[in-house]
Design an enzyme around this catalytic site. Structure first.
Site, PDB file in Angstrom:
ATOM      1  N   ARG A  71       1.200  -0.701  -0.057  1.00 55.21           N
ATOM      2  CA  ARG A  71       0.050   0.132  -0.261  1.00 55.21           C
ATOM      3  C   ARG A  71       1.127   1.222  -0.237  1.00 55.21           C
ATOM      4  NH1 ARG A  71      -2.847   2.589   4.948  1.00 55.21           N
ATOM      5  NH2 ARG A  71      -4.763   4.054   4.132  1.00 55.21           N
ATOM      6  N   HIS A  75       0.385   4.658  -2.532  1.00 54.03           N
ATOM      7  CA  HIS A  75       0.010   5.581  -2.022  1.00 54.03           C
ATOM      8  C   HIS A  75       1.021   6.499  -2.504  1.00 54.03           C
ATOM      9  CE1 HIS A  75      -2.945   5.087   0.982  1.00 54.03           C
ATOM     10  NE2 HIS A  75      -3.540   4.615  -0.119  1.00 54.03           N
ATOM     11  N   ASN A 104      -3.357   9.016   5.167  1.00 56.73           N
ATOM     12  CA  ASN A 104      -1.745   7.910   5.306  1.00 56.73           C
ATOM     13  C   ASN A 104      -1.845   7.625   6.760  1.00 56.73           C
ATOM     14  OD1 ASN A 104      -1.436   7.729   2.995  1.00 56.73           O
ATOM     15  ND2 ASN A 104      -0.873   9.407   2.590  1.00 56.73           N
ATOM     16  N   HIS A 202      -6.630  -5.749  -2.210  1.00 53.58           N
ATOM     17  CA  HIS A 202      -6.996  -5.875  -0.875  1.00 53.58           C
ATOM     18  C   HIS A 202      -7.739  -7.472  -0.221  1.00 53.58           C
ATOM     19  CE1 HIS A 202      -9.381  -1.871  -1.557  1.00 53.58           C
ATOM     20  NE2 HIS A 202      -8.276  -1.442  -1.546  1.00 53.58           N
TER      21      HIS A 202
END
Length: 367
Positions: A71, A75, A104, A202
Protein backbone atom coordinates in the site's frame (compact mmCIF):
# COMPACT_ATOMS: atom_id res chain seq x y z
CA UNK A 1 28.07 43.46 -2.24
CA UNK A 2 29.25 40.08 -1.00
CA UNK A 3 25.85 39.38 0.47
CA UNK A 4 24.17 40.43 -2.77
CA UNK A 5 26.47 38.12 -4.76
CA UNK A 6 25.65 35.19 -2.53
CA UNK A 7 21.93 35.92 -2.79
CA UNK A 8 22.16 36.20 -6.57
CA UNK A 9 24.09 32.94 -6.74
CA UNK A 10 21.50 31.25 -4.52
CA UNK A 11 18.63 32.45 -6.66
CA UNK A 12 20.45 31.35 -9.81
CA UNK A 13 21.02 27.89 -8.34
CA UNK A 14 17.38 27.62 -7.35
CA UNK A 15 16.25 28.67 -10.83
CA UNK A 16 18.58 26.11 -12.39
CA UNK A 17 17.00 23.34 -10.30
CA UNK A 18 13.53 24.67 -11.14
CA UNK A 19 14.29 24.68 -14.87
CA UNK A 20 15.77 21.18 -14.78
CA UNK A 21 12.86 19.71 -12.85
CA UNK A 22 10.34 21.55 -15.03
CA UNK A 23 11.92 19.85 -18.03
CA UNK A 24 11.64 16.49 -16.28
CA UNK A 25 7.95 17.04 -15.64
CA UNK A 26 7.43 17.82 -19.32
CA UNK A 27 9.09 14.59 -20.43
CA UNK A 28 7.34 11.79 -18.51
CA UNK A 29 7.75 9.25 -21.31
CA UNK A 30 11.48 9.89 -21.43
CA UNK A 31 11.76 9.48 -17.66
CA UNK A 32 9.84 6.18 -17.72
CA UNK A 33 12.12 4.90 -20.47
CA UNK A 34 15.16 5.53 -18.29
CA UNK A 35 14.00 2.99 -15.72
CA UNK A 36 15.56 -0.40 -16.28
CA UNK A 37 15.88 -3.79 -14.64
CA UNK A 38 19.31 -4.21 -13.09
CA UNK A 39 19.86 -0.48 -12.70
CA UNK A 40 22.12 -1.05 -9.67
CA UNK A 41 23.97 -4.11 -10.97
CA UNK A 42 27.22 -2.17 -11.16
CA UNK A 43 26.82 0.69 -8.68
CA UNK A 44 25.25 -1.38 -5.88
CA UNK A 45 24.90 -5.06 -6.87
CA UNK A 46 23.50 -6.16 -3.50
CA UNK A 47 20.87 -3.40 -3.23
CA UNK A 48 17.84 -5.57 -3.93
CA UNK A 49 19.12 -8.36 -1.70
CA UNK A 50 19.55 -5.94 1.20
CA UNK A 51 16.01 -4.62 0.78
CA UNK A 52 14.71 -8.18 0.57
CA UNK A 53 16.45 -9.06 3.83
CA UNK A 54 14.94 -6.06 5.62
CA UNK A 55 11.45 -6.94 4.38
CA UNK A 56 11.84 -10.62 5.30
CA UNK A 57 13.01 -9.71 8.83
CA UNK A 58 9.98 -7.48 9.36
CA UNK A 59 7.62 -10.05 7.85
CA UNK A 60 8.93 -12.73 10.23
CA UNK A 61 7.80 -10.56 13.14
CA UNK A 62 4.53 -9.34 11.60
CA UNK A 63 3.09 -10.89 8.45
CA UNK A 64 0.73 -7.93 8.12
CA UNK A 65 3.59 -5.59 7.30
CA UNK A 66 3.63 -6.93 3.74
CA UNK A 67 0.23 -5.40 3.02
CA UNK A 68 1.47 -2.13 4.47
CA UNK A 69 4.47 -2.03 2.15
CA UNK A 70 2.36 -2.82 -0.92
CA UNK A 71 0.00 0.00 0.00
CA UNK A 72 2.92 2.34 0.72
CA UNK A 73 4.10 1.96 -2.89
CA UNK A 74 0.59 2.63 -4.21
CA UNK A 75 0.17 5.76 -2.08
CA UNK A 76 3.59 7.00 -3.10
CA UNK A 77 2.99 6.58 -6.83
CA UNK A 78 -0.50 8.10 -6.91
CA UNK A 79 0.65 11.40 -5.40
CA UNK A 80 3.36 13.27 -7.36
CA UNK A 81 4.47 9.97 -8.91
CA UNK A 82 6.77 7.27 -7.56
CA UNK A 83 9.26 9.65 -5.95
CA UNK A 84 9.31 8.69 -2.28
CA UNK A 85 7.40 11.86 -1.36
CA UNK A 86 5.11 9.86 0.94
CA UNK A 87 8.12 9.15 3.16
CA UNK A 88 8.94 12.78 3.93
CA UNK A 89 8.28 13.98 7.47
CA UNK A 90 9.09 17.61 6.64
CA UNK A 91 8.21 19.62 3.56
CA UNK A 92 10.95 22.22 2.93
CA UNK A 93 8.31 24.47 1.36
CA UNK A 94 6.24 24.36 4.53
CA UNK A 95 2.88 22.81 5.31
CA UNK A 96 1.66 19.32 6.11
CA UNK A 97 3.21 16.38 4.27
CA UNK A 98 1.46 13.50 2.51
CA UNK A 99 2.50 11.21 5.34
CA UNK A 100 0.45 13.21 7.85
CA UNK A 101 -2.65 13.61 5.66
CA UNK A 102 -5.88 11.79 6.46
CA UNK A 103 -5.56 9.08 3.79
CA UNK A 104 -2.18 8.08 5.25
CA UNK A 105 -2.28 8.89 8.95
CA UNK A 106 -2.59 6.78 11.04
CA UNK A 107 -3.23 3.92 8.64
CA UNK A 108 -0.14 3.90 6.42
CA UNK A 109 2.79 1.91 7.75
CA UNK A 110 6.05 0.26 6.77
CA UNK A 111 8.17 3.40 7.14
CA UNK A 112 10.44 1.69 9.66
CA UNK A 113 11.10 -1.15 7.20
CA UNK A 114 12.06 1.32 4.48
CA UNK A 115 14.36 3.09 6.95
CA UNK A 116 16.01 -0.20 7.92
CA UNK A 117 16.54 -1.12 4.29
CA UNK A 118 17.92 2.33 3.52
CA UNK A 119 20.37 2.10 6.43
CA UNK A 120 21.65 -1.25 5.18
CA UNK A 121 21.97 -0.02 1.61
CA UNK A 122 23.74 3.21 2.65
CA UNK A 123 26.29 1.21 4.60
CA UNK A 124 27.03 -0.87 1.52
CA UNK A 125 26.65 1.75 -1.23
CA UNK A 126 26.50 5.34 0.07
CA UNK A 127 24.47 7.92 -1.86
CA UNK A 128 23.49 5.48 -4.58
CA UNK A 129 20.05 3.88 -4.11
CA UNK A 130 16.97 6.10 -3.94
CA UNK A 131 14.24 5.75 -1.36
CA UNK A 132 11.67 5.60 -4.17
CA UNK A 133 13.37 2.50 -5.59
CA UNK A 134 13.57 0.93 -2.12
CA UNK A 135 9.80 1.37 -1.76
CA UNK A 136 9.25 -0.33 -5.14
CA UNK A 137 11.59 -3.20 -4.23
CA UNK A 138 9.95 -3.65 -0.83
CA UNK A 139 6.47 -3.85 -2.39
CA UNK A 140 7.70 -6.50 -4.84
CA UNK A 141 9.28 -8.52 -2.03
CA UNK A 142 6.07 -8.27 0.02
CA UNK A 143 4.09 -9.62 -2.92
CA UNK A 144 6.55 -12.48 -3.22
CA UNK A 145 6.27 -13.35 0.48
CA UNK A 146 2.47 -13.27 0.57
CA UNK A 147 1.57 -14.55 -2.88
CA UNK A 148 4.61 -16.37 -4.29
CA UNK A 149 4.59 -13.93 -7.18
CA UNK A 150 7.95 -12.90 -8.61
CA UNK A 151 8.69 -10.09 -11.03
CA UNK A 152 11.56 -7.79 -11.86
CA UNK A 153 11.41 -4.12 -10.93
CA UNK A 154 12.78 -1.55 -13.37
CA UNK A 155 14.73 0.95 -11.25
CA UNK A 156 16.43 4.30 -11.56
CA UNK A 157 13.85 6.50 -9.81
CA UNK A 158 15.06 9.62 -8.06
CA UNK A 159 13.59 11.02 -4.86
CA UNK A 160 11.35 14.08 -4.93
CA UNK A 161 11.83 17.15 -2.79
CA UNK A 162 8.21 18.13 -2.13
CA UNK A 163 5.37 16.48 -0.21
CA UNK A 164 1.98 18.19 0.13
CA UNK A 165 -0.93 16.84 2.15
CA UNK A 166 -3.38 18.63 -0.16
CA UNK A 167 -2.28 16.47 -3.07
CA UNK A 168 -3.53 13.27 -1.44
CA UNK A 169 -6.85 14.08 -3.11
CA UNK A 170 -5.34 12.02 -5.96
CA UNK A 171 -5.80 8.88 -3.85
CA UNK A 172 -9.09 7.03 -4.46
CA UNK A 173 -11.11 6.97 -1.21
CA UNK A 174 -13.13 3.88 -0.15
CA UNK A 175 -16.31 5.79 -1.07
CA UNK A 176 -15.34 6.03 -4.75
CA UNK A 177 -17.88 5.24 -7.45
CA UNK A 178 -17.00 3.16 -10.49
CA UNK A 179 -16.73 6.34 -12.56
CA UNK A 180 -14.51 8.19 -10.09
CA UNK A 181 -12.24 5.14 -9.84
CA UNK A 182 -11.98 5.04 -13.62
CA UNK A 183 -11.18 8.75 -13.77
CA UNK A 184 -8.59 8.72 -10.98
CA UNK A 185 -6.72 5.81 -12.56
CA UNK A 186 -7.00 7.26 -16.07
CA UNK A 187 -5.17 10.39 -14.94
CA UNK A 188 -2.29 8.12 -13.94
CA UNK A 189 -2.43 6.39 -17.36
CA UNK A 190 -3.87 3.22 -15.84
CA UNK A 191 -6.78 1.43 -17.49
CA UNK A 192 -10.01 0.06 -16.05
CA UNK A 193 -8.44 -3.38 -16.13
CA UNK A 194 -5.38 -2.09 -14.27
CA UNK A 195 -7.69 -0.64 -11.63
CA UNK A 196 -9.62 -3.87 -11.13
CA UNK A 197 -6.38 -5.85 -11.06
CA UNK A 198 -4.73 -3.58 -8.50
CA UNK A 199 -7.89 -3.57 -6.35
CA UNK A 200 -7.11 -7.23 -5.75
CA UNK A 201 -4.45 -6.04 -3.28
CA UNK A 202 -7.39 -5.69 -0.87
CA UNK A 203 -7.03 -9.43 -0.38
CA UNK A 204 -4.33 -8.64 2.21
CA UNK A 205 -4.24 -6.18 5.07
CA UNK A 206 -6.66 -4.55 7.47
CA UNK A 207 -8.92 -1.51 7.54
CA UNK A 208 -9.98 0.92 10.23
CA UNK A 209 -13.72 1.08 10.96
CA UNK A 210 -13.82 4.69 9.72
CA UNK A 211 -13.40 3.44 6.15
CA UNK A 212 -16.68 1.52 6.07
CA UNK A 213 -18.80 2.07 9.19
CA UNK A 214 -21.30 4.28 7.34
CA UNK A 215 -22.20 1.21 5.29
CA UNK A 216 -23.63 -0.41 8.42
CA UNK A 217 -24.68 2.58 10.56
CA UNK A 218 -27.00 5.47 9.69
CA UNK A 219 -25.41 8.31 11.64
CA UNK A 220 -27.98 10.90 10.55
CA UNK A 221 -30.34 9.59 13.22
CA UNK A 222 -29.90 9.97 16.98
CA UNK A 223 -29.08 7.44 18.14
CA UNK A 224 -27.51 5.88 15.04
CA UNK A 225 -29.53 3.06 13.52
CA UNK A 226 -28.40 -0.15 11.86
CA UNK A 227 -28.45 -0.29 8.06
CA UNK A 228 -27.19 -2.61 5.33
CA UNK A 229 -25.62 -0.76 2.42
CA UNK A 230 -26.43 -1.86 -1.12
CA UNK A 231 -24.36 -4.85 -2.16
CA UNK A 232 -23.43 -5.77 1.39
CA UNK A 233 -24.36 -9.15 2.83
CA UNK A 234 -26.72 -8.71 5.83
CA UNK A 235 -24.76 -11.26 7.86
CA UNK A 236 -21.47 -9.56 7.02
CA UNK A 237 -22.99 -6.18 7.94
CA UNK A 238 -24.03 -7.63 11.30
CA UNK A 239 -20.48 -8.77 11.97
CA UNK A 240 -19.10 -5.35 11.07
CA UNK A 241 -21.61 -3.60 13.35
CA UNK A 242 -20.58 -5.88 16.20
CA UNK A 243 -16.98 -4.87 15.60
CA UNK A 244 -17.39 -1.14 14.95
CA UNK A 245 -19.52 0.93 17.34
CA UNK A 246 -22.06 3.44 16.03
CA UNK A 247 -19.98 6.30 17.46
CA UNK A 248 -16.93 5.38 15.36
CA UNK A 249 -14.69 8.33 14.45
CA UNK A 250 -11.54 8.81 12.38
CA UNK A 251 -9.49 8.04 15.48
CA UNK A 252 -11.28 4.84 16.50
CA UNK A 253 -8.41 2.32 16.59
CA UNK A 254 -10.44 -0.83 15.74
CA UNK A 255 -9.49 -2.66 12.53
CA UNK A 256 -10.71 -5.68 10.62
CA UNK A 257 -9.23 -7.87 7.90
CA UNK A 258 -10.28 -6.79 4.41
CA UNK A 259 -10.32 -10.46 3.40
CA UNK A 260 -11.54 -12.38 6.46
CA UNK A 261 -10.73 -15.74 4.85
CA UNK A 262 -7.04 -15.37 3.98
CA UNK A 263 -5.95 -11.95 5.34
CA UNK A 264 -2.21 -12.53 4.96
CA UNK A 265 -2.21 -14.39 1.64
CA UNK A 266 -2.15 -12.62 -1.70
CA UNK A 267 -4.67 -14.71 -3.60
CA UNK A 268 -7.82 -14.18 -5.67
CA UNK A 269 -10.18 -14.58 -2.72
CA UNK A 270 -11.05 -10.87 -2.88
CA UNK A 271 -12.79 -11.45 -6.21
CA UNK A 272 -14.64 -14.47 -4.85
CA UNK A 273 -15.94 -12.44 -1.90
CA UNK A 274 -17.41 -9.61 -4.00
CA UNK A 275 -20.35 -11.60 -5.47
CA UNK A 276 -21.14 -12.78 -1.93
CA UNK A 277 -21.59 -9.21 -0.72
CA UNK A 278 -18.36 -9.22 1.24
CA UNK A 279 -16.52 -6.35 -0.38
CA UNK A 280 -15.63 -4.25 2.64
CA UNK A 281 -15.67 -0.83 0.99
CA UNK A 282 -18.30 0.92 -1.07
CA UNK A 283 -15.66 1.15 -3.81
CA UNK A 284 -15.21 -2.63 -3.73
CA UNK A 285 -18.89 -3.17 -4.42
CA UNK A 286 -18.67 -0.76 -7.36
CA UNK A 287 -16.64 -3.37 -9.21
CA UNK A 288 -19.79 -5.51 -9.20
CA UNK A 289 -22.25 -2.91 -10.49
CA UNK A 290 -20.22 -1.86 -13.54
CA UNK A 291 -20.59 -4.51 -16.29
CA UNK A 292 -17.03 -4.17 -17.63
CA UNK A 293 -15.54 -4.36 -14.14
CA UNK A 294 -17.86 -7.20 -13.11
CA UNK A 295 -16.67 -9.29 -16.06
CA UNK A 296 -13.06 -8.81 -14.94
CA UNK A 297 -13.98 -9.72 -11.36
CA UNK A 298 -15.55 -12.95 -12.58
CA UNK A 299 -12.52 -13.76 -14.71
CA UNK A 300 -10.07 -13.26 -11.86
CA UNK A 301 -12.26 -15.14 -9.39
CA UNK A 302 -12.05 -18.21 -11.61
CA UNK A 303 -8.40 -17.92 -12.58
CA UNK A 304 -5.90 -16.97 -9.88
CA UNK A 305 -2.88 -17.53 -12.15
CA UNK A 306 -4.25 -15.03 -14.67
CA UNK A 307 -4.84 -12.43 -11.97
CA UNK A 308 -1.37 -12.83 -10.49
CA UNK A 309 0.25 -12.42 -13.90
CA UNK A 310 -1.73 -9.26 -14.55
CA UNK A 311 -1.14 -8.00 -11.00
CA UNK A 312 2.64 -8.21 -11.41
CA UNK A 313 2.42 -6.38 -14.75
CA UNK A 314 0.14 -3.71 -13.29
CA UNK A 315 2.53 -3.13 -10.37
CA UNK A 316 5.39 -2.55 -12.81
CA UNK A 317 3.20 -0.19 -14.83
CA UNK A 318 2.12 1.70 -11.70
CA UNK A 319 5.77 1.96 -10.66
CA UNK A 320 6.45 4.11 -13.72
CA UNK A 321 3.97 6.87 -12.84
CA UNK A 322 5.54 10.34 -13.10
CA UNK A 323 8.99 9.12 -12.13
CA UNK A 324 11.99 11.42 -11.79
CA UNK A 325 15.19 10.07 -13.33
CA UNK A 326 18.61 11.21 -14.46
CA UNK A 327 19.47 14.58 -12.91
CA UNK A 328 15.95 15.27 -11.66
CA UNK A 329 15.30 14.91 -7.95
CA UNK A 330 17.97 13.45 -5.70
CA UNK A 331 19.06 10.32 -3.87
CA UNK A 332 18.07 11.06 -0.27
CA UNK A 333 20.49 10.14 2.50
CA UNK A 334 17.58 9.87 4.94
CA UNK A 335 14.25 8.82 3.48
CA UNK A 336 12.32 11.07 5.86
CA UNK A 337 13.94 14.37 4.86
CA UNK A 338 15.35 15.93 1.72
CA UNK A 339 19.11 16.39 1.55
CA UNK A 340 20.34 19.59 3.26
CA UNK A 341 21.52 21.13 0.00
CA UNK A 342 17.98 20.83 -1.39
CA UNK A 343 16.28 23.10 1.12
CA UNK A 344 16.97 26.41 -0.57
CA UNK A 345 15.99 25.26 -4.05
CA UNK A 346 12.93 23.18 -3.15
CA UNK A 347 11.46 25.89 -0.95
CA UNK A 348 11.73 28.40 -3.79
CA UNK A 349 8.94 26.80 -5.80
CA UNK A 350 6.87 23.63 -5.69
CA UNK A 351 6.76 22.18 -9.18
CA UNK A 352 3.89 20.09 -10.43
CA UNK A 353 1.83 20.89 -7.36
CA UNK A 354 -1.88 20.32 -7.57
CA UNK A 355 -4.07 23.26 -6.64
CA UNK A 356 -4.67 23.33 -2.87
CA UNK A 357 -7.77 21.42 -1.91
CA UNK A 358 -9.45 20.69 1.36
CA UNK A 359 -8.70 17.21 2.64
CA UNK A 360 -11.97 15.30 2.86
CA UNK A 361 -13.41 13.59 5.89
CA UNK A 362 -13.61 10.14 4.37
CA UNK A 363 -12.02 7.20 6.16
CA UNK A 364 -9.18 5.28 4.58
CA UNK A 365 -7.98 1.72 4.80
CA UNK A 366 -5.30 0.52 7.09
CA UNK A 367 -3.03 -2.30 6.06
Amino acid sequence: MAKESKLTAGVAAALTVVAACALCLLLPATARAQLRVGFYDTSCPNAEALVRQAVAAAFAKDAGIAAGLIRLHFHDCFVRGCDGSVLLTVNPGGGQTERDALPNNPSLRGFDVIDAAKTAVEQSCPRTVSCADIVAFAARDSISLTGSVSYQVPAGRRDGRVSNATETVDLPPPTSTAQSLTDLFKVKELSVEDMVVLSGAHTVGRSFCASFFKRVWNTSTNPATAIVDAGLSPSYAQLLRALCPSNTTQTTPITTAMDPGTPNVLDNNYYKLLPRGMGLFFSDNQLRVNPQMAALVSSFASNETLWKEKFAAAMVKMGRIQVQTGTCGEVRLNCGVVNPSSYSSSSAVELGSSAPAAVGEEGYAAS
